[in-house]
Design an enzyme around this catalytic site. Structure first.
Site, PDB file in Angstrom:
ATOM      1  N   ASP A   8      31.349  -7.574  34.921  1.00 51.93           N
ATOM      2  CA  ASP A   8      30.012  -7.037  35.170  1.00 51.93           C
ATOM      3  C   ASP A   8      29.321  -7.999  36.136  1.00 51.93           C
ATOM      4  O   ASP A   8      29.949  -8.920  36.676  1.00 51.93           O
ATOM      5  CB  ASP A   8      29.247  -6.826  33.855  1.00 51.93           C
ATOM      6  CG  ASP A   8      28.898  -8.129  33.141  1.00 51.93           C
ATOM      7  OD1 ASP A   8      29.327  -9.208  33.605  1.00 51.93           O
ATOM      8  OD2 ASP A   8      28.209  -8.068  32.108  1.00 51.93           O
ATOM      9  N   CYS A  65      32.658 -11.396  31.768  1.00 52.34           N
ATOM     10  CA  CYS A  65      31.236 -11.057  31.635  1.00 52.34           C
ATOM     11  C   CYS A  65      30.503 -12.373  31.373  1.00 52.34           C
ATOM     12  O   CYS A  65      31.015 -13.444  31.688  1.00 52.34           O
ATOM     13  CB  CYS A  65      30.992  -9.996  30.563  1.00 52.34           C
ATOM     14  SG  CYS A  65      31.433 -10.456  28.866  1.00 52.34           S
ATOM     15  N   GLY A  66      29.314 -12.309  30.783  1.00 53.90           N
ATOM     16  CA  GLY A  66      28.581 -13.545  30.544  1.00 53.90           C
ATOM     17  C   GLY A  66      29.311 -14.446  29.561  1.00 53.90           C
ATOM     18  O   GLY A  66      29.436 -15.651  29.772  1.00 53.90           O
ATOM     19  N   THR A  67      29.802 -13.847  28.492  1.00 54.16           N
ATOM     20  CA  THR A  67      30.462 -14.617  27.428  1.00 54.16           C
ATOM     21  C   THR A  67      31.932 -14.258  27.217  1.00 54.16           C
ATOM     22  O   THR A  67      32.635 -14.988  26.514  1.00 54.16           O
ATOM     23  CB  THR A  67      29.755 -14.337  26.085  1.00 54.16           C
ATOM     24  OG1 THR A  67      29.834 -12.926  25.841  1.00 54.16           O
ATOM     25  CG2 THR A  67      28.295 -14.778  26.126  1.00 54.16           C
ATOM     26  N   GLY A  68      32.358 -13.113  27.714  1.00 50.79           N
ATOM     27  CA  GLY A  68      33.699 -12.594  27.437  1.00 50.79           C
ATOM     28  C   GLY A  68      33.725 -11.731  26.180  1.00 50.79           C
ATOM     29  O   GLY A  68      34.689 -10.996  25.938  1.00 50.79           O
ATOM     30  N   ILE A  69      32.667 -11.805  25.403  1.00 50.87           N
ATOM     31  CA  ILE A  69      32.682 -11.127  24.101  1.00 50.87           C
ATOM     32  C   ILE A  69      32.460  -9.617  24.216  1.00 50.87           C
ATOM     33  O   ILE A  69      33.205  -8.821  23.632  1.00 50.87           O
ATOM     34  CB  ILE A  69      31.655 -11.767  23.151  1.00 50.87           C
ATOM     35  CG1 ILE A  69      32.085 -13.211  22.840  1.00 50.87           C
ATOM     36  CG2 ILE A  69      31.538 -10.970  21.852  1.00 50.87           C
ATOM     37  CD1 ILE A  69      31.068 -14.007  22.051  1.00 50.87           C
ATOM     38  N   HIS A  98      51.391 -15.411  19.965  1.00 52.56           N
ATOM     39  CA  HIS A  98      51.286 -14.877  18.603  1.00 52.56           C
ATOM     40  C   HIS A  98      50.731 -13.458  18.535  1.00 52.56           C
ATOM     41  O   HIS A  98      51.162 -12.679  17.688  1.00 52.56           O
ATOM     42  CB  HIS A  98      50.402 -15.793  17.740  1.00 52.56           C
ATOM     43  CG  HIS A  98      51.020 -17.124  17.443  1.00 52.56           C
ATOM     44  ND1 HIS A  98      50.614 -17.918  16.401  1.00 52.56           N
ATOM     45  CD2 HIS A  98      52.027 -17.795  18.052  1.00 52.56           C
ATOM     46  CE1 HIS A  98      51.349 -19.027  16.376  1.00 52.56           C
ATOM     47  NE2 HIS A  98      52.200 -18.987  17.373  1.00 52.56           N
ATOM     48  N   ARG A 132      58.382 -12.960  13.668  1.00 56.46           N
ATOM     49  CA  ARG A 132      57.387 -12.694  12.631  1.00 56.46           C
ATOM     50  C   ARG A 132      56.057 -12.219  13.227  1.00 56.46           C
ATOM     51  O   ARG A 132      55.313 -11.459  12.605  1.00 56.46           O
ATOM     52  CB  ARG A 132      57.159 -13.938  11.763  1.00 56.46           C
ATOM     53  CG  ARG A 132      56.486 -15.108  12.463  1.00 56.46           C
ATOM     54  CD  ARG A 132      56.475 -16.346  11.577  1.00 56.46           C
ATOM     55  NE  ARG A 132      55.673 -17.428  12.125  1.00 56.46           N
ATOM     56  CZ  ARG A 132      56.042 -18.224  13.127  1.00 56.46           C
ATOM     57  NH1 ARG A 132      57.208 -18.048  13.716  1.00 56.46           N
ATOM     58  NH2 ARG A 132      55.248 -19.206  13.543  1.00 56.46           N
ATOM     59  N   HIS A 133      55.790 -12.621  14.478  1.00 54.82           N
ATOM     60  CA  HIS A 133      54.544 -12.193  15.120  1.00 54.82           C
ATOM     61  C   HIS A 133      54.593 -10.711  15.490  1.00 54.82           C
ATOM     62  O   HIS A 133      53.567 -10.037  15.505  1.00 54.82           O
ATOM     63  CB  HIS A 133      54.270 -13.052  16.351  1.00 54.82           C
ATOM     64  CG  HIS A 133      54.164 -14.509  16.030  1.00 54.82           C
ATOM     65  ND1 HIS A 133      53.193 -15.017  15.199  1.00 54.82           N
ATOM     66  CD2 HIS A 133      54.941 -15.564  16.391  1.00 54.82           C
ATOM     67  CE1 HIS A 133      53.357 -16.329  15.077  1.00 54.82           C
ATOM     68  NE2 HIS A 133      54.420 -16.682  15.774  1.00 54.82           N
TER      69      HIS A 133
HETATM   70  C1  RB5 Z   1      24.877  -9.481  30.533  1.00 55.88           C
HETATM   71  O1  RB5 Z   1      23.608 -10.036  30.509  1.00 55.88           O
HETATM   72  C2  RB5 Z   1      25.659  -9.925  29.312  1.00 55.88           C
HETATM   73  O2  RB5 Z   1      25.095  -9.387  28.167  1.00 55.88           O
HETATM   74  C3  RB5 Z   1      27.118  -9.548  29.421  1.00 55.88           C
HETATM   75  O3  RB5 Z   1      27.637 -10.069  30.600  1.00 55.88           O
HETATM   76  C4  RB5 Z   1      28.053 -10.047  28.321  1.00 55.88           C
HETATM   77  O4  RB5 Z   1      27.891 -11.417  28.138  1.00 55.88           O
HETATM   78  C5  RB5 Z   1      28.058  -9.295  27.090  1.00 55.88           C
HETATM   79  O5  RB5 Z   1      28.799  -9.613  26.156  1.00 55.88           O
END
Ligand code: RB5
Length: 147
Positions: A8, A65-69, A98, A132-133
């Site tokens: 993003d 993205c900002g965090t990858g999450i 794994h 096993r994985h």
């Molecule tokens: C964008 O501000 C941010 O929310 C997005 O890049 C991401 O970190 C979401 O998980």
């Protein structure tokens, strides 16, 4: 090896760094966007990369993205995808060995460019260990069919 990559706006700059790094190493990169830092919605790009990997169009994927999450949460909703949000070298190796992760998710706001490129290198060159994985990954993927 063909790699799908996407981000993003918050991951755009790091995506460009990783893309250039991997192209210099000889990887074929399919860039699914975004193509600038204009605010956009990460699920669009997570889905584009996840669909490309799930269909076999590209072997592995990288999402930034900002965090990858957020990217990992969306990608993991696509059938056949095992996306891992990674911010260190040990985890990059372990999630291939794994979990047979097929998409690497990285945060531009949490991981510097040098470390991100190293994480991508490790992720793309580490093989799944199977054994096993494999049993555990099979159990994980069976949940997609409510088994
Ligand atoms: C964008 O501000 C941010 O929310 C997005 O890049 C991401 O970190 C979401 O998980």
């Amino acid at each position: 090896m063909k790699i799908a990559i996407g981000s993003d706006h918050a991951g755009f700059s790091l995506k460009e760094v990783i893309k250039k790094h991997l192209e210099e190493e000889g990887y074929e990169i399919a860039d699914k966007g975004t193509h600038d830092t204009v605010s956009c919605h990460y699920p669009v790009y997570a889905k584009a990369v996840a669909d490309a990997v799930a269909s076999g169009e590209e072997e592995l994927g990288i999402l930034v993205c900002g965090t990858g999450i957020g990217m990992s949460m969306v990608a993991n909703k696509v059938h056949g995808i095992r996306a891992a949000a990674v911010s260190d070298c040990f985890t990059a190796e372990a999630t291939r060995k794994h979990n047979n992760a097929n998409i690497l998710c990285i945060g531009e706001r949490t991981v510097g460019p040098g470390l991100a490129c190293k994480i991508a290198d490790i992720f793309l060159t580490t093989a799944f260990e199977g054994g096993r994985h494999q049993t555990r990954v099979d159990m994980m993927m069976a949940l997609e069919d409510n088994k």
